[in-house]
Design an enzyme around this catalytic site. Sequence first.
Site, PDB file in Angstrom:
ATOM      1  N   THR A  33       0.822  -1.218   0.000  1.00 51.33           N
ATOM      2  CA  THR A  33       0.000   0.000   0.000  1.00 51.33           C
ATOM      3  C   THR A  33       0.859   1.272   0.000  1.00 51.33           C
ATOM      4  OG1 THR A  33      -0.115  -0.249   2.377  1.00 51.33           O
ATOM      5  CG2 THR A  33      -2.012  -1.028   1.126  1.00 51.33           C
ATOM      6  N   GLY A  34       2.178   1.120   0.091  1.00 48.77           N
ATOM      7  CA  GLY A  34       3.054   2.296   0.107  1.00 48.77           C
ATOM      8  C   GLY A  34       3.373   2.787  -1.295  1.00 48.77           C
TER       9      GLY A  34
ATOM     10  N   ARG B  66      -3.922  -2.799   9.259  1.00 45.62           N
ATOM     11  CA  ARG B  66      -4.827  -1.717   8.850  1.00 45.62           C
ATOM     12  C   ARG B  66      -5.306  -1.879   7.413  1.00 45.62           C
ATOM     13  NH1 ARG B  66      -0.506   0.745  11.456  1.00 45.62           N
ATOM     14  NH2 ARG B  66       0.669   0.897   9.520  1.00 45.62           N
ATOM     15  N   SER B  67      -4.485  -2.463   6.584  1.00 48.76           N
ATOM     16  CA  SER B  67      -4.811  -2.549   5.151  1.00 48.76           C
ATOM     17  C   SER B  67      -5.365  -3.914   4.755  1.00 48.76           C
ATOM     18  CB  SER B  67      -3.563  -2.281   4.309  1.00 48.76           C
ATOM     19  OG  SER B  67      -3.028  -1.028   4.630  1.00 48.76           O
TER      20      SER B  67
ATOM     21  N   CYS C  70      18.075   5.543  -2.694  1.00 50.99           N
ATOM     22  CA  CYS C  70      17.601   6.116  -3.967  1.00 50.99           C
ATOM     23  C   CYS C  70      18.532   7.203  -4.521  1.00 50.99           C
ATOM     24  CB  CYS C  70      16.194   6.666  -3.778  1.00 50.99           C
ATOM     25  SG  CYS C  70      15.982   7.640  -2.290  1.00 50.99           S
TER      26      CYS C  70
ATOM     27  N   HIS D 285      14.348  12.599  -7.940  1.00 52.30           N
ATOM     28  CA  HIS D 285      15.487  13.208  -7.260  1.00 52.30           C
ATOM     29  C   HIS D 285      16.438  13.804  -8.313  1.00 52.30           C
ATOM     30  CE1 HIS D 285      14.215  11.525  -3.577  1.00 52.30           C
ATOM     31  NE2 HIS D 285      15.187  10.678  -3.311  1.00 52.30           N
TER      32      HIS D 285
END
Length: 333
Positions: A13-14, A41-42, A130, A243
Amino acid sequence: MPDKPNIAIAGITGAVGQEMARCLEQRNFPIGNLKLLASARSAGKKIQFKDQELTVEELTGDSFGNTDIALFSAGGDISRKYAPLAAEAGATVIDNSSAFRMDDDVPLIVPEINPNDAACHKGIIANPNCTTIVTLMGLNPLHREWHADKIIASSYQAVSGSGAAGILELETQVKALTEGHPVQTSVYPHQIAFNVIPQVDVFLENGYTKEEMKMENESRKILDNKELCASVTCVRVPVYRSHSVSVTAQFREKPDVEKARALINAAPGVDVCDNPSEGLFPTPLDTTAKDNCLVGRIRQDIVLENALTFWVVGDQVRKGAALNAVQIAELLI
Ligand code: A2P
């Protein structure tokens, strides 16, 4: 590894988890069964993958029986707790957190740079930071030719690097400010809308942040160059997901700008976008939702000897995280 491995995504879900599923779908990755995991929660949420509607399950220690490849992007604490369990259950973990990156028996892989290192994994492979990935996509072709020993860099990092919550904070603050309401801050130490924040991650004793030191430590491992020194300033900017990094790299041998352009263009996963007379250089929007990083503003540095200065941009969610992880999975099959 089976021809069609069973895949689990921990953190579906991220921001990165969602992009991992998108990359698997877009690259037509061969999949037996796909398991989608997140917090309690998900659990029960429905997520569309190709023509299937899949249900999110709660991540537990028992989630990984019958999993061949587990893609983790649910934060360092979750990785530390569950990645070893997934590996013990027989899965090969590709972990997007910083939890295992510097462990000696965990390869740290950018598939365009050090794909062969992946073969010696012992159940966990780490996806690099990243900003480090984006920087090295531009630097590596030059390093292979002239050998980089020192880099000085400043990053302009998108809020996607703080996950879905970072994106929401920028969106909410912009809305509040344009409607004349006071802003709330929770993810960042200062307002991020219409501002820049020269702090990414926590400060260390030497005055640099953890994020800034990742560039030196992780680059040394990926490039297999223990002598590489990096002085980095990481800055959070109000950009959604790419970025940008301004890099000055000093080499052992004298570099050449035209050759640098040719080397970067010939390298996989990165293109030159560099014609200042026509106003051509990459901006974060140019790489958003794209696979390749872009390099521009390549010039001979006028302060340091044998040095080039350049600007490299890449989608943080994609090449900086999800795409790189899926490319690592492709090395396994
Ligand atoms: P959830 O949405 O259920 O909280 P991001 O970095 O974009 O914020 O995403 C973090 C991801 O990690 C989300 O998918 C989130 O799921 C997941 N996550 C956070 N805490 C846990 C936990 N305790 N167990 C499993 N997944 C978690």
